[in-house]
Design a protein around this motif. Structure first.
Motif, mmCIF file in Angstrom:
data_model
loop_
_atom_site.group_PDB
_atom_site.id
_atom_site.type_symbol
_atom_site.label_atom_id
_atom_site.label_comp_id
_atom_site.label_asym_id
_atom_site.label_seq_id
_atom_site.Cartn_x
_atom_site.Cartn_y
_atom_site.Cartn_z
ATOM 1 N N ASP A 37 -18.901 27.988 -42.171
ATOM 2 C CA ASP A 37 -18.644 27.611 -40.776
ATOM 3 C C ASP A 37 -18.669 26.089 -40.672
ATOM 4 O OD1 ASP A 37 -18.648 27.088 -38.071
ATOM 5 O OD2 ASP A 37 -20.203 28.550 -37.576
ATOM 6 N N ASP A 38 -17.503 25.488 -40.596
ATOM 7 C CA ASP A 38 -17.419 24.027 -40.625
ATOM 8 C C ASP A 38 -18.065 23.381 -39.407
ATOM 9 O OD1 ASP A 38 -16.422 21.821 -42.268
ATOM 10 O OD2 ASP A 38 -15.115 21.385 -40.564
ATOM 11 N N THR A 39 -18.167 24.116 -38.298
ATOM 12 C CA THR A 39 -18.846 23.549 -37.125
ATOM 13 C C THR A 39 -20.328 23.362 -37.403
ATOM 14 O OG1 THR A 39 -19.286 25.708 -36.082
ATOM 15 C CG2 THR A 39 -17.182 24.636 -35.577
ATOM 16 N N ARG A 40 -20.909 24.242 -38.230
ATOM 17 C CA ARG A 40 -22.328 24.091 -38.603
ATOM 18 C C ARG A 40 -22.498 22.906 -39.553
ATOM 19 N NH1 ARG A 40 -25.304 24.758 -35.345
ATOM 20 N NH2 ARG A 40 -27.128 25.396 -36.547
ATOM 21 N N ARG A 41 -21.484 22.626 -40.349
ATOM 22 C CA ARG A 41 -21.552 21.436 -41.223
ATOM 23 C C ARG A 41 -21.633 20.167 -40.362
ATOM 24 N NH1 ARG A 41 -17.998 22.746 -44.262
ATOM 25 N NH2 ARG A 41 -19.306 23.335 -46.039
ATOM 26 N N GLU A 42 -20.760 20.078 -39.385
ATOM 27 C CA GLU A 42 -20.784 18.896 -38.526
ATOM 28 C C GLU A 42 -22.109 18.787 -37.778
ATOM 29 O OE1 GLU A 42 -18.437 17.261 -34.585
ATOM 30 O OE2 GLU A 42 -17.258 18.266 -36.149
ATOM 31 N N ALA A 43 -22.606 19.912 -37.283
ATOM 32 C CA ALA A 43 -23.878 19.889 -36.555
ATOM 33 C C ALA A 43 -25.024 19.467 -37.471
ATOM 34 C CB ALA A 43 -24.160 21.262 -35.954
ATOM 35 N N TYR A 44 -25.031 19.986 -38.703
ATOM 36 C CA TYR A 44 -26.082 19.650 -39.664
ATOM 37 C C TYR A 44 -26.072 18.154 -39.965
ATOM 38 C CZ TYR A 44 -28.810 19.694 -44.007
ATOM 39 O OH TYR A 44 -29.752 19.433 -44.979
ATOM 40 N N VAL A 45 -24.889 17.633 -40.279
ATOM 41 C CA VAL A 45 -24.792 16.218 -40.655
ATOM 42 C C VAL A 45 -25.120 15.321 -39.470
ATOM 43 C CG1 VAL A 45 -23.279 14.412 -41.552
ATOM 44 C CG2 VAL A 45 -23.159 16.719 -42.495
ATOM 45 N N ASP A 46 -24.697 15.697 -38.281
ATOM 46 C CA ASP A 46 -25.039 14.920 -37.088
ATOM 47 C C ASP A 46 -26.555 14.798 -36.945
ATOM 48 O OD1 ASP A 46 -23.961 13.859 -34.269
ATOM 49 O OD2 ASP A 46 -25.739 15.093 -33.907
ATOM 50 N N SER A 47 -27.255 15.924 -37.079
ATOM 51 C CA SER A 47 -28.722 15.908 -36.961
ATOM 52 C C SER A 47 -29.353 15.110 -38.097
ATOM 53 C CB SER A 47 -29.265 17.335 -36.952
ATOM 54 O OG SER A 47 -28.843 18.034 -35.812
ATOM 55 N N ALA A 48 -28.809 15.286 -39.321
ATOM 56 C CA ALA A 48 -29.348 14.556 -40.463
ATOM 57 C C ALA A 48 -29.187 13.051 -40.287
ATOM 58 C CB ALA A 48 -28.670 15.016 -41.750
ATOM 59 N N VAL B 127 -7.558 20.727 -49.065
ATOM 60 C CA VAL B 127 -7.391 20.831 -47.617
ATOM 61 C C VAL B 127 -8.607 20.197 -46.951
ATOM 62 C CG1 VAL B 127 -7.096 22.340 -45.626
ATOM 63 C CG2 VAL B 127 -6.019 22.936 -47.816
ATOM 64 N N VAL B 128 -8.378 19.108 -46.235
ATOM 65 C CA VAL B 128 -9.465 18.374 -45.585
ATOM 66 C C VAL B 128 -9.958 19.162 -44.368
ATOM 67 C CG1 VAL B 128 -10.083 16.238 -44.397
ATOM 68 C CG2 VAL B 128 -8.562 16.172 -46.398
ATOM 69 N N LYS B 129 -11.272 19.324 -44.270
ATOM 70 C CA LYS B 129 -11.868 20.089 -43.178
ATOM 71 C C LYS B 129 -12.101 19.187 -41.959
ATOM 72 C CE LYS B 129 -14.301 22.996 -46.557
ATOM 73 N NZ LYS B 129 -15.622 23.469 -47.038
ATOM 74 N N PRO B 130 -12.170 19.756 -40.766
ATOM 75 C CA PRO B 130 -12.446 18.947 -39.572
ATOM 76 C C PRO B 130 -13.748 18.152 -39.669
ATOM 77 C CG PRO B 130 -11.621 21.100 -38.928
ATOM 78 C CD PRO B 130 -11.827 21.157 -40.412
ATOM 79 N N SER B 131 -14.771 18.708 -40.311
ATOM 80 C CA SER B 131 -16.034 17.972 -40.442
ATOM 81 C C SER B 131 -15.852 16.682 -41.219
ATOM 82 C CB SER B 131 -17.087 18.845 -41.134
ATOM 83 O OG SER B 131 -16.669 19.205 -42.442
ATOM 84 N N ALA B 132 -14.921 16.666 -42.164
ATOM 85 C CA ALA B 132 -14.642 15.458 -42.933
ATOM 86 C C ALA B 132 -14.044 14.381 -42.038
ATOM 87 C CB ALA B 132 -13.699 15.767 -44.088
ATOM 88 N N ARG B 133 -13.121 14.781 -41.175
ATOM 89 C CA ARG B 133 -12.520 13.821 -40.241
ATOM 90 C C ARG B 133 -13.574 13.275 -39.294
ATOM 91 N NH1 ARG B 133 -8.113 12.342 -42.897
ATOM 92 N NH2 ARG B 133 -6.722 14.103 -43.354
ATOM 93 N N TRP B 134 -14.453 14.160 -38.852
ATOM 94 C CA TRP B 134 -15.538 13.710 -37.962
ATOM 95 C C TRP B 134 -16.436 12.692 -38.661
ATOM 96 C CZ3 TRP B 134 -20.785 14.361 -38.866
ATOM 97 C CH2 TRP B 134 -21.619 13.899 -37.834
ATOM 98 N N LEU B 135 -16.853 12.995 -39.902
ATOM 99 C CA LEU B 135 -17.716 12.062 -40.632
ATOM 100 C C LEU B 135 -16.998 10.744 -40.874
ATOM 101 C CD1 LEU B 135 -20.356 11.437 -42.090
ATOM 102 C CD2 LEU B 135 -19.410 12.524 -44.141
ATOM 103 N N GLY B 136 -15.708 10.817 -41.162
ATOM 104 C CA GLY B 136 -14.939 9.586 -41.342
ATOM 105 C C GLY B 136 -14.918 8.739 -40.088
ATOM 106 N N SER B 137 -14.835 9.378 -38.936
ATOM 107 C CA SER B 137 -14.847 8.614 -37.679
ATOM 108 C C SER B 137 -16.191 7.955 -37.446
ATOM 109 C CB SER B 137 -14.484 9.523 -36.499
ATOM 110 O OG SER B 137 -15.516 10.469 -36.236
ATOM 111 N N VAL B 138 -17.258 8.631 -37.816
ATOM 112 C CA VAL B 138 -18.591 8.023 -37.719
ATOM 113 C C VAL B 138 -18.681 6.815 -38.641
ATOM 114 C CG1 VAL B 138 -21.063 8.385 -38.152
ATOM 115 C CG2 VAL B 138 -19.722 10.191 -37.047
#
Length: 389
Positions: A310-321, A370-381
């Motif tokens: 679940d890529d949304t959980r990846r983004e949530a995990y990294v955001d909290s981390a 295939v680049v996942k949405p969480s990767a794009r999010w981390l790149g923006s950060v």
């Protein structure tokens, strides 16, 4: 939540986990043994030995500033004392490809796997292992002497010591870590210090090592049990970095410790594909522990991430981390960078390909990335060098 100027934003891989067909190392032999504890063989992996240019281009396109990768000892020294300049040149080309893409290469000299010729001699238990690693370190000088700012000698030596005693029941390390082998732990420590001396003599890269950390959280009354449990599995390795140029911290989860030792993850608690508790605050605890045990040594989060479908959980995990990392920085801890593990959905040792940590999915047949949405999010950060909210 702004991060310091020149904060390093990166992602990571390791040679055996992504290159494919490293047929001459101990892990390949272990995967193919009749009594293997590995879920499957590594095979072609992600074919990154040939497609590293594609991988580096993705890192740059995401807006990350660094790529951590490792050297495969068994390719560079396929037989004892027989070194391949061609294989060494391959890794120098990886360094040059990073530089051409505008990202910083961070090189790990050894990430778990060792050549078969050393394995049959006893591996890190062999009386010649430390000398052989020192000789290997000297040979790879042209790869990292110039243009590589950060060099890690060994990846997670504490896990290497534990892996010596891993068994069928420990396949995903969900019931605590196996008892570490003290002989291997001592050999890895000596090898590290020898390699630090060698790399420092080149008057170029900053050198350290990376340690796997957890939150060993004691139940009431189990504080001494937890401290004793942590010492051989983590504490001593962090302390050994006190004179290094930097220290890599690698954190994913926590283990609760009771009077009798590790306690399994409670029923109903969210877990990842590795069976670990979803616990992004682990990295904040890790940084604080490392700062206490190796005071004054700059820290880098060289691995942090989550195995999930679940890529949304990846983004949530990294955001909290990252919020935990930022809090540590705000409290005065010298944190120089953050590397997400991993760039690719790759071979995860005894777990095979099921635990998907990657920012990028890899088709197992075509090797299409295939680049996942969480990767794009981390790149923006990373591009903004800050977290919002």
């Amino acid at each position: 939540m702004r991060f310091p100027e020149n904060f390093i934003w990166g992602t990571a891989t390791a040679s055996h986990q992504v290159e494919g067909n490293n047929v001459n190392n101990d892990w390949w032999a272990r995967e193919h043994a009749p009594d293997t504890i590995c879920a499957e063989v590594s095979g072609d992996a992600c074919d990154s030995y040939h497609r590293y240019g594609d991988d580096i281009a993705i890192v740059a396109d995401l807006g990350l500033s660094a790529y951590r990768f490792s050297l495969e000892w068994s390719r560079i020294e396929p037989a004892e004392g027989e070194f391949s300049r061609a294989a060494r040149d391959h890794y120098r080309r990886m360094v040059d490809a990073c530089l051409a893409a505008g990202i910083s290469p961070v090189v790990t000299i050894n990430h778990f796997s060792i050549p078969r010729w050393l394995d049959v001699q006893g591996g890190w238990r062999s009386p010649v292992a430390v000398d052989r690693f020192a000789r290997f370190t000297e040979f790879i000088r042209p790869v990292v002497e110039r243009d590589v700012e950060y060099v890690s000698t060994l990846n997670e030596p504490n896990m290497s010591a534990c892996m010596a005693n891993i068994g069928k029941g420990d396949t995903l390390l969900t019931a605590g870590l196996p008892e570490p082998d003290p002989q291997i732990a001592d050999a890895l420590t000596m090898a590290h210090h020898r390699a630090v001396e060698i790399v420092r003599s080149w008057a170029g890269p900053k050198v350290g090592w990376t340690v796997a950390t957890q939150v060993f959280e004691p139940e009431p009354g189990a504080e001494e049990v937890a401290a004793a449990y942590a010492y051989d599995r983590e504490t001593r390795f962090l302390q050994e970095a006190k004179n290094d140029d930097w220290l890599g911290v690698q954190a994913y989860t926590r283990t609760r410790i009771g009077a009798a030792g590790p306690i399994p993850v409670a029923e109903g608690v969210e877990t990842t594909l590795t069976g670990w508790e979803y616990y992004p605050d682990a990295v904040g605890f890790a940084l604080r522990t490392a700062a206490e045990l190796a005071p004054g040594v700059p820290l880098i989060v060289t691995e942090n991430g989550i195995a999930t479908a679940d890529d949304t959980r990846r983004e949530a995990y990294v955001d909290s981390a990252l919020r935990a990392v930022h809090a540590a920085i705000e409290d005065g801890i010298d944190v120089r960078g953050y590397f997400y593990w991993s760039l690719l959905d790759n071979f995860e040792w005894v777990g095979g390909y099921r635990p998907t940590f990657g920012l990028v999915a890899v088709d197992r047949e075509t090797f299409t990335r295939v680049v996942k949405p969480s990767a794009r999010w981390l790149g923006s950060v990373a591009r903004a060098n800050e977290l919002s909210g």
